[in-house]
Design a protein around this motif. Structure first.
Motif, PDB file in Angstrom:
ATOM      1  N   ALA A   1       0.827  -1.212   0.000  1.00 46.99           N
ATOM      2  CA  ALA A   1       0.000   0.000   0.000  1.00 46.99           C
ATOM      3  C   ALA A   1       0.859   1.259   0.000  1.00 46.99           C
ATOM      4  O   ALA A   1       0.393   2.328  -0.414  1.00 46.99           O
ATOM      5  CB  ALA A   1      -0.944  -0.010   1.200  1.00 46.99           C
ATOM      6  N   GLU A   2       2.099   1.150   0.438  1.00 46.79           N
ATOM      7  CA  GLU A   2       3.022   2.289   0.401  1.00 46.79           C
ATOM      8  C   GLU A   2       3.193   2.797  -1.032  1.00 46.79           C
ATOM      9  O   GLU A   2       3.533   3.961  -1.251  1.00 46.79           O
ATOM     10  CB  GLU A   2       4.394   1.903   0.967  1.00 46.79           C
ATOM     11  N   LYS A   3       2.972   1.933  -2.023  1.00 45.35           N
ATOM     12  CA  LYS A   3       3.136   2.302  -3.430  1.00 45.35           C
ATOM     13  C   LYS A   3       1.940   3.073  -3.982  1.00 45.35           C
ATOM     14  O   LYS A   3       2.013   3.618  -5.077  1.00 45.35           O
ATOM     15  CB  LYS A   3       3.350   1.046  -4.280  1.00 45.35           C
ATOM     16  N   LEU A   4       0.831   3.108  -3.238  1.00 46.19           N
ATOM     17  CA  LEU A   4      -0.356   3.822  -3.701  1.00 46.19           C
ATOM     18  C   LEU A   4      -0.085   5.322  -3.744  1.00 46.19           C
ATOM     19  O   LEU A   4       0.650   5.840  -2.903  1.00 46.19           O
ATOM     20  CB  LEU A   4      -1.539   3.563  -2.765  1.00 46.19           C
ATOM     21  N   PRO A   5      -0.688   6.024  -4.701  1.00 49.57           N
ATOM     22  CA  PRO A   5      -0.558   7.483  -4.706  1.00 49.57           C
ATOM     23  C   PRO A   5      -1.138   8.073  -3.419  1.00 49.57           C
ATOM     24  O   PRO A   5      -2.134   7.563  -2.892  1.00 49.57           O
ATOM     25  CB  PRO A   5      -1.381   7.913  -5.918  1.00 49.57           C
ATOM     26  N   ASP A   6      -0.514   9.128  -2.934  1.00 49.58           N
ATOM     27  CA  ASP A   6      -0.970   9.776  -1.703  1.00 49.58           C
ATOM     28  C   ASP A   6      -2.153  10.680  -2.038  1.00 49.58           C
ATOM     29  O   ASP A   6      -1.969  11.823  -2.480  1.00 49.58           O
ATOM     30  CB  ASP A   6       0.167  10.572  -1.072  1.00 49.58           C
ATOM     31  N   ARG A   7      -3.344  10.145  -1.850  1.00 45.49           N
ATOM     32  CA  ARG A   7      -4.565  10.899  -2.125  1.00 45.49           C
ATOM     33  C   ARG A   7      -5.691  10.336  -1.279  1.00 45.49           C
ATOM     34  O   ARG A   7      -5.493   9.364  -0.549  1.00 45.49           O
ATOM     35  CB  ARG A   7      -4.924  10.852  -3.603  1.00 45.49           C
ATOM     36  N   GLU A   8      -6.857  10.924  -1.397  1.00 46.54           N
ATOM     37  CA  GLU A   8      -8.022  10.430  -0.679  1.00 46.54           C
ATOM     38  C   GLU A   8      -8.770   9.437  -1.574  1.00 46.54           C
ATOM     39  O   GLU A   8      -8.981   9.710  -2.760  1.00 46.54           O
ATOM     40  CB  GLU A   8      -8.934  11.599  -0.314  1.00 46.54           C
ATOM     41  N   TYR A   9      -9.153   8.296  -1.009  1.00 45.04           N
ATOM     42  CA  TYR A   9      -9.890   7.261  -1.727  1.00 45.04           C
ATOM     43  C   TYR A   9     -11.328   7.253  -1.233  1.00 45.04           C
ATOM     44  O   TYR A   9     -11.577   7.229  -0.027  1.00 45.04           O
ATOM     45  CB  TYR A   9      -9.218   5.897  -1.517  1.00 45.04           C
ATOM     46  N   SER A  10     -12.275   7.271  -2.161  1.00 50.42           N
ATOM     47  CA  SER A  10     -13.688   7.397  -1.812  1.00 50.42           C
ATOM     48  C   SER A  10     -14.272   6.141  -1.187  1.00 50.42           C
ATOM     49  O   SER A  10     -15.173   6.220  -0.357  1.00 50.42           O
ATOM     50  CB  SER A  10     -14.505   7.770  -3.049  1.00 50.42           C
ATOM     51  N   ASP A  11     -13.756   4.982  -1.605  1.00 52.48           N
ATOM     52  CA  ASP A  11     -14.259   3.713  -1.074  1.00 52.48           C
ATOM     53  C   ASP A  11     -13.245   2.604  -1.352  1.00 52.48           C
ATOM     54  O   ASP A  11     -12.212   2.838  -1.979  1.00 52.48           O
ATOM     55  CB  ASP A  11     -15.636   3.363  -1.670  1.00 52.48           C
ATOM     56  N   ALA A  12     -13.556   1.407  -0.879  1.00 57.44           N
ATOM     57  CA  ALA A  12     -12.632   0.273  -1.031  1.00 57.44           C
ATOM     58  C   ALA A  12     -12.404  -0.073  -2.502  1.00 57.44           C
ATOM     59  O   ALA A  12     -11.307  -0.488  -2.881  1.00 57.44           O
ATOM     60  CB  ALA A  12     -13.152  -0.937  -0.261  1.00 57.44           C
ATOM     61  N   ASN A  13     -13.414   0.102  -3.337  1.00 61.55           N
ATOM     62  CA  ASN A  13     -13.238  -0.199  -4.758  1.00 61.55           C
ATOM     63  C   ASN A  13     -12.250   0.759  -5.418  1.00 61.55           C
ATOM     64  O   ASN A  13     -11.507   0.363  -6.310  1.00 61.55           O
ATOM     65  CB  ASN A  13     -14.583  -0.168  -5.487  1.00 61.55           C
ATOM     66  N   ALA A  14     -12.226   2.011  -4.978  1.00 61.50           N
ATOM     67  CA  ALA A  14     -11.250   2.970  -5.510  1.00 61.50           C
ATOM     68  C   ALA A  14      -9.830   2.544  -5.130  1.00 61.50           C
ATOM     69  O   ALA A  14      -8.900   2.656  -5.930  1.00 61.50           O
ATOM     70  CB  ALA A  14     -11.549   4.375  -4.989  1.00 61.50           C
TER      71      ALA A  14
ATOM     72  N   LYS B   1      -8.911  -0.576  -4.523  1.00 57.86           N
ATOM     73  CA  LYS B   1      -8.617  -1.788  -5.298  1.00 57.86           C
ATOM     74  C   LYS B   1      -8.218  -1.440  -6.734  1.00 57.86           C
ATOM     75  O   LYS B   1      -7.268  -2.018  -7.270  1.00 57.86           O
ATOM     76  CB  LYS B   1      -9.825  -2.725  -5.306  1.00 57.86           C
ATOM     77  N   THR B   2      -8.923  -0.482  -7.344  1.00 59.19           N
ATOM     78  CA  THR B   2      -8.598  -0.076  -8.717  1.00 59.19           C
ATOM     79  C   THR B   2      -7.161   0.426  -8.799  1.00 59.19           C
ATOM     80  O   THR B   2      -6.393   0.020  -9.679  1.00 59.19           O
ATOM     81  CB  THR B   2      -9.573   1.017  -9.188  1.00 59.19           C
ATOM     82  N   GLU B   3      -6.786   1.301  -7.868  1.00 59.11           N
ATOM     83  CA  GLU B   3      -5.421   1.829  -7.866  1.00 59.11           C
ATOM     84  C   GLU B   3      -4.416   0.737  -7.522  1.00 59.11           C
ATOM     85  O   GLU B   3      -3.318   0.673  -8.075  1.00 59.11           O
ATOM     86  CB  GLU B   3      -5.306   2.991  -6.882  1.00 59.11           C
ATOM     87  N   TRP B   4      -4.775  -0.157  -6.601  1.00 57.14           N
ATOM     88  CA  TRP B   4      -3.916  -1.267  -6.180  1.00 57.14           C
ATOM     89  C   TRP B   4      -3.585  -2.141  -7.387  1.00 57.14           C
ATOM     90  O   TRP B   4      -2.441  -2.545  -7.580  1.00 57.14           O
ATOM     91  CB  TRP B   4      -4.651  -2.066  -5.108  1.00 57.14           C
ATOM     92  N   LEU B   5      -4.605  -2.429  -8.209  1.00 55.61           N
ATOM     93  CA  LEU B   5      -4.393  -3.265  -9.397  1.00 55.61           C
ATOM     94  C   LEU B   5      -3.475  -2.576 -10.400  1.00 55.61           C
ATOM     95  O   LEU B   5      -2.633  -3.227 -11.026  1.00 55.61           O
ATOM     96  CB  LEU B   5      -5.733  -3.621 -10.041  1.00 55.61           C
ATOM     97  N   LYS B   6      -3.607  -1.254 -10.548  1.00 54.29           N
ATOM     98  CA  LYS B   6      -2.706  -0.508 -11.434  1.00 54.29           C
ATOM     99  C   LYS B   6      -1.263  -0.625 -10.942  1.00 54.29           C
ATOM    100  O   LYS B   6      -0.344  -0.848 -11.736  1.00 54.29           O
ATOM    101  CB  LYS B   6      -3.092   0.971 -11.475  1.00 54.29           C
ATOM    102  N   GLN B   7      -1.078  -0.469  -9.638  1.00 57.36           N
ATOM    103  CA  GLN B   7       0.266  -0.543  -9.062  1.00 57.36           C
ATOM    104  C   GLN B   7       0.838  -1.954  -9.188  1.00 57.36           C
ATOM    105  O   GLN B   7       2.020  -2.123  -9.444  1.00 57.36           O
ATOM    106  CB  GLN B   7       0.250  -0.100  -7.601  1.00 57.36           C
ATOM    107  N   ASP B   8      -0.015  -2.954  -8.999  1.00 57.04           N
ATOM    108  CA  ASP B   8       0.431  -4.339  -9.107  1.00 57.04           C
ATOM    109  C   ASP B   8       0.863  -4.647 -10.537  1.00 57.04           C
ATOM    110  O   ASP B   8       1.891  -5.279 -10.755  1.00 57.04           O
ATOM    111  CB  ASP B   8      -0.682  -5.295  -8.671  1.00 57.04           C
ATOM    112  N   ALA B   9       0.091  -4.152 -11.513  1.00 58.35           N
ATOM    113  CA  ALA B   9       0.448  -4.376 -12.913  1.00 58.35           C
ATOM    114  C   ALA B   9       1.762  -3.679 -13.259  1.00 58.35           C
ATOM    115  O   ALA B   9       2.611  -4.245 -13.953  1.00 58.35           O
ATOM    116  CB  ALA B   9      -0.678  -3.869 -13.821  1.00 58.35           C
TER     117      ALA B   9
END
Length: 84
Positions: free
Chosen positions: A57-70, A72-80
Motif C-alpha cells: 500500500a506504500e506504493k499507492l498514490p498519496d490521495r483520498e480514496y472514496s471507497d474500497a473499490n477505488a 482496489k482499482t489503484e492497487w491493481l494498477k500498481q500491481d500491474a
C-alpha cells in the motif's frame, strides 16, 4: 433452510488463500472508514497485522480514496506496473 453453522462450514471449506496482496482487498479493508487517505489505509492494514499488504500500500498514490473499490482499482494498477 440451512443453519448459519452450515453456511459458515461451506464458506470456510471453499476458502482459498490469496496469493497476491490485492486479492481479498475488500475484506482486508473492512472496518476502514471512507473516504480514507493512503496513510489511513496503511495504518489500518498494519493494525490488522498485514505487514505485506501495508508495504504494498506504500506504493499507492498519496490521495483520498472514496471507497474500497477505488483503493482496489489503484492497487491493481500498481500491481500491474510492478509486474513489468
Amino acid at each position: 433452510m440451512p443453519k448459519d453453522d452450515d453456511l459458515l462450514g461451506q464458506v470456510t471449506d471453499t476458502f482459498v488463500m490469496p496469493t497476491k496482496p490485492w486479492e481479498g482487498l475488500l475484506v482486508l479493508l473492512a472496518g476502514l472508514r471512507f473516504p480514507a487517505r493512503k496513510k489511513q489505509i496503511i495504518d489500518h492494514l498494519k493494525g490488522k497485522g498485514l505487514d505485506e499488504a501495508a508495504k504494498f500500500a506504500e506504493k499507492l498514490p498519496d490521495r483520498e480514496y472514496s471507497d474500497a473499490n477505488a483503493v482496489k482499482t489503484e492497487w491493481l494498477k500498481q500491481d500491474a506496473a510492478s509486474s513489468r
